[in-house]
Design a protein around this motif. Structure first.
Motif, short mmCIF file in Angstrom:
data_model
loop_
_atom_site.label_atom_id
_atom_site.label_comp_id
_atom_site.label_asym_id
_atom_site.label_seq_id
_atom_site.Cartn_x
_atom_site.Cartn_y
_atom_site.Cartn_z
N ASP A 4 24.09 -26.96 -32.81
CA ASP A 4 23.05 -27.55 -31.80
C ASP A 4 21.60 -26.68 -32.40
O ASP A 4 20.80 -27.24 -31.65
N LEU A 5 21.64 -25.81 -33.07
CA LEU A 5 20.49 -24.91 -33.07
C LEU A 5 20.39 -24.47 -34.52
O LEU A 5 21.45 -23.85 -35.09
N THR A 6 19.38 -24.81 -35.30
CA THR A 6 19.31 -24.43 -36.66
C THR A 6 18.33 -23.03 -36.71
O THR A 6 17.17 -23.38 -35.97
N LEU A 7 18.51 -22.05 -37.22
CA LEU A 7 17.45 -20.81 -37.60
C LEU A 7 17.10 -20.73 -38.76
O LEU A 7 17.68 -21.11 -39.89
N GLU A 8 15.73 -20.73 -38.92
CA GLU A 8 15.07 -20.80 -40.36
C GLU A 8 14.05 -19.38 -40.38
O GLU A 8 13.34 -18.99 -39.39
N PHE A 9 14.29 -18.43 -41.52
CA PHE A 9 13.27 -17.42 -41.48
C PHE A 9 12.26 -17.91 -42.19
O PHE A 9 12.43 -18.27 -43.52
N ILE A 10 10.91 -17.65 -41.77
CA ILE A 10 9.74 -17.85 -42.60
C ILE A 10 8.65 -17.00 -42.98
O ILE A 10 8.43 -16.09 -41.87
N ALA A 64 16.03 -5.58 -46.45
CA ALA A 64 17.14 -5.63 -45.52
C ALA A 64 16.81 -5.19 -44.05
O ALA A 64 17.26 -6.17 -43.18
N GLU A 65 15.80 -4.48 -43.79
CA GLU A 65 15.51 -4.08 -42.58
C GLU A 65 14.59 -5.13 -41.75
O GLU A 65 14.96 -5.47 -40.55
N ALA A 66 13.92 -5.88 -42.45
CA ALA A 66 13.25 -6.98 -41.91
C ALA A 66 14.01 -8.02 -41.55
O ALA A 66 13.80 -8.78 -40.65
N TYR A 67 15.09 -8.41 -42.40
CA TYR A 67 16.08 -9.37 -42.21
C TYR A 67 17.05 -8.84 -40.88
O TYR A 67 17.03 -9.68 -40.06
N ARG A 68 17.27 -7.60 -40.61
CA ARG A 68 18.14 -7.20 -39.66
C ARG A 68 17.38 -7.19 -38.45
O ARG A 68 17.84 -7.81 -37.47
N ILE A 69 16.26 -6.94 -38.24
CA ILE A 69 15.30 -6.89 -37.03
C ILE A 69 14.95 -8.30 -36.73
O ILE A 69 15.20 -8.77 -35.67
N ALA A 70 14.84 -9.36 -37.75
CA ALA A 70 14.47 -10.56 -37.34
C ALA A 70 15.73 -11.48 -36.82
O ALA A 70 15.51 -12.05 -36.05
N MET A 71 16.95 -11.08 -37.26
CA MET A 71 17.96 -11.68 -36.92
C MET A 71 18.33 -10.99 -35.56
O MET A 71 18.90 -12.10 -34.72
N THR A 72 18.18 -10.16 -35.37
CA THR A 72 18.73 -9.53 -33.85
C THR A 72 17.67 -10.28 -32.99
O THR A 72 18.23 -10.80 -31.69
N ALA A 97 16.32 -13.26 -33.19
CA ALA A 97 16.52 -14.63 -33.24
C ALA A 97 17.71 -14.85 -32.20
O ALA A 97 17.68 -15.76 -31.58
N LEU A 98 18.59 -14.17 -32.70
CA LEU A 98 19.89 -14.11 -31.75
C LEU A 98 19.73 -13.73 -30.28
O LEU A 98 20.22 -14.72 -29.51
N LYS A 99 18.85 -12.96 -30.06
CA LYS A 99 18.57 -12.77 -28.40
C LYS A 99 17.89 -13.72 -27.91
O LYS A 99 18.41 -14.31 -26.81
N THR A 100 17.00 -14.41 -28.48
CA THR A 100 16.23 -15.57 -28.07
C THR A 100 17.05 -16.66 -27.82
O THR A 100 17.36 -17.37 -26.97
#
Ligand code: BES
Ligand code: ZN
Ligand code: ZN
Length: 477
Positions: A16-22, A66-74, A76-79
């Protein structure tokens, strides 16, 4: 949180939710550019925007790292955990960033709520990674398997560190070790005070003497057939550090349940090592002790004789970790002949002064070995910095009365003088094979950063596993 990896296209997965990194460039040509721009989204660092009508969560990625992905994913997940959604799907990134993204989910979603009477539960229970290509799916699957084991071991460490000193006593740590041994088929030896007396570990006994929770020495071993190398891991396991008679100030005592983080970390490491079935023999030693005050407390002015026969003048009972480690290092080297010996300890506040609260201090005699850890830390998503030894600092822990003093005569360079103290308890033939990690800053946090939520971080686990996996692959350093 369930994390799954599917060999399917993103669009074919139900969620029910899609995540996109841009990135800012990608925003310029994005399907929903106008909508996102109107909402003030510029794809700048750590920015997030949810388009509920499209069931889309976009997350800014400021660089391809990798660091940017890690931080962004964290982030996004919290939100996404704050809304009523039940599952989140996202495409896999380039192979070299996949592990970081997984860490963002597995470590970033961690929450310790055992002491809450009514823990908040999020409706979001599943994160799905979609990997469309079949060509390299096997590689992604193995990254997923390995990262999951290491992240779970990191969360296991966090769970132990976060428990109160009332719950996680030295005896309780020994029970955890025995339980881990039973589950993971490890050998486990526990010494109580009598055992410590037999082994002449008087420094460790002195530190724990005033506590109603008597000390335990834990030895866990993982012994595969035909191991490539033998590694010894030693952890400081102060289940509480009140400072002893050199009592800590009230504010500094808060959080001192985390003084067991080194001991918890080596237990997490051997957990992951055994689950990954590495072809390396590993021994984890923990000095589990509580540093308290009482009529029989050890004192500034005492002289203690460590296991290796060296005498120590105690001038500050709050510099207790090094006393415990002196004996555990001596015990570990006597019991196991290993190729490398690493110790992990929340040893000094000075390490935080030197490197900041996020970085582990790396100390030892072997530059190549220390550098290999800095690299492993970077690869794994931990911060490490080398603090250099020198002859002048070594003089600062000389004692007029005994062989060595447990504190420095000068107030600067405390992380290094603590390590130089430990050096007295490293056998001559192990000098070049030893590395000391001061995790005083990195092991615990009261404000979230990177993949770390409030509490224990599991510092040391990811970087050491990274280092060991390379050792296993290449056979040597
Ligand atoms: N456990 C502390 C070090 C510590 C301080 C860890 C803050 C995490 C956060 C250690 O046992 C200690 O008290 N060290 C003293 C040494 C001093 C007395 C030479 C310190 O750092 O102040
Ligand atoms: Zn202390
Ligand atoms: Zn301590």
């Amino acid at each position: 949180m369930t994390v799954t990896l599917y060999n399917q296209s993103l669009s074919s997965i139900n969620s029910d939710l899609t995540l996109e990194f841009i990135t800012p460039k990608e925003l310029e040509v994005h399907l929903h550019r106008d909508l996102l721009t109107q909402a003030g989204f510029k794809a700048e660092s750590e920015q997030l925007c949810t388009l509920h009508e499209h069931r889309l969560l976009v997350c800014a990625l400021d660089e391809q790292s990798a660091e940017a992905y890690r931080i962004a994913m964290t982030a996004a997940l919290k939100t996404s955990m704050n809304y009523g959604y039940t599952s989140l799907k996202v495409s896999t990134p380039k192979e070299r960033f996949f592990s970081a993204l997984l860490d963002g989910v597995l470590l970033g979603s961690y929450k310790f709520d055992s002491y809450k009477s009514k823990p908040k539960v999020s409706t979001l229970t599943e994160v799905i990674f979609a990997h469309e290509s079949t060509d390299d799916f096997f590689t992604f699957q193995s990254i997923y398997d390995q990262t999951t084991v290491i992240a779970k071991a990191t969360n296991f460490v966090r769970n132990l560190v976060n428990q109160t000193p009332y719950d996680m006593t030295p005896q309780a740590m020994a029970v955890v070790a025995q339980d881990l041994a039973n589950r993971n088929n490890l050998e486990c030896t526990i010494l109580d005070v009598n055992g410590l007396h037999e082994e002449k570990m008087e420094a460790m006994i002195a530190v724990g003497r005033a506590s109603v929770n008597p000390p335990r020495l834990i030895h866990l071993s993982y012994k595969p057939n035909n191991p490539k190398k033998v590694i010894t891991l030693v952890g400081k396991g102060l289940t509480y550090d009140s400072g002893g008679l050199s009592l800590k100030a009230a504010a500094s005592m808060v959080t001192m349940k985390m003084d067991k983080a080194g001991g918890c970390a080596v237990m997490g490491m051997i957990k992951a090592i055994s689950e990954l079935q590495l072809d390396i023999e590993v021994h984890a030693f923990v000095g589990a002790v509580e540093n308290m005050i009482g009529a029989d407390a050890y004192k500034p002015d005492d002289v203690l004789c460590a296991k290796n026969g060296k005498t120590i003048e105690v001038r500050n009972t709050d510099a207790e970790g090094r006393l415990v480690l002196a004996d555990v290092l001596g015990y570990a080297q006597e019991k196991v002949k290993s190729d490398y010996i690493f110790d992990y300890a929340t040893l000094t506040g000075a390490c935080m002064v030197a490197l900041g609260p996020y970085t582990t201090g790396v100390m030892g005699h072997n530059n190549a070995l220390k550098n290999s850890f800095v690299e492993a830390a970077e690869q794994s998503g931990e911060y490490c910095g080398i603090l250099p030894f020198n002859r002048q600092l070594k003089k600062l822990i000389k004692s007029e009365l005994a062989d060595v003093c447990n504190v420095s005569s000068k107030p600067y360079g405390g992380a290094i003088t603590a390590a130089l103290f430990l050096d007295n308890f490293i056998d001559e033939d192990m000098k070049e094979k030893w590395v000391h990690f001061d995790i005083a800053g990195s092991a615990y946090t009261e404000s979230a950063w990177d993949v770390h939520t409030y509490g224990g971080t599991g510092a040391g686990v990811r970087m050491t596993l990274e280092w060991l996996l390379k050792l296993s692959k290449e056979g040597q350093y």
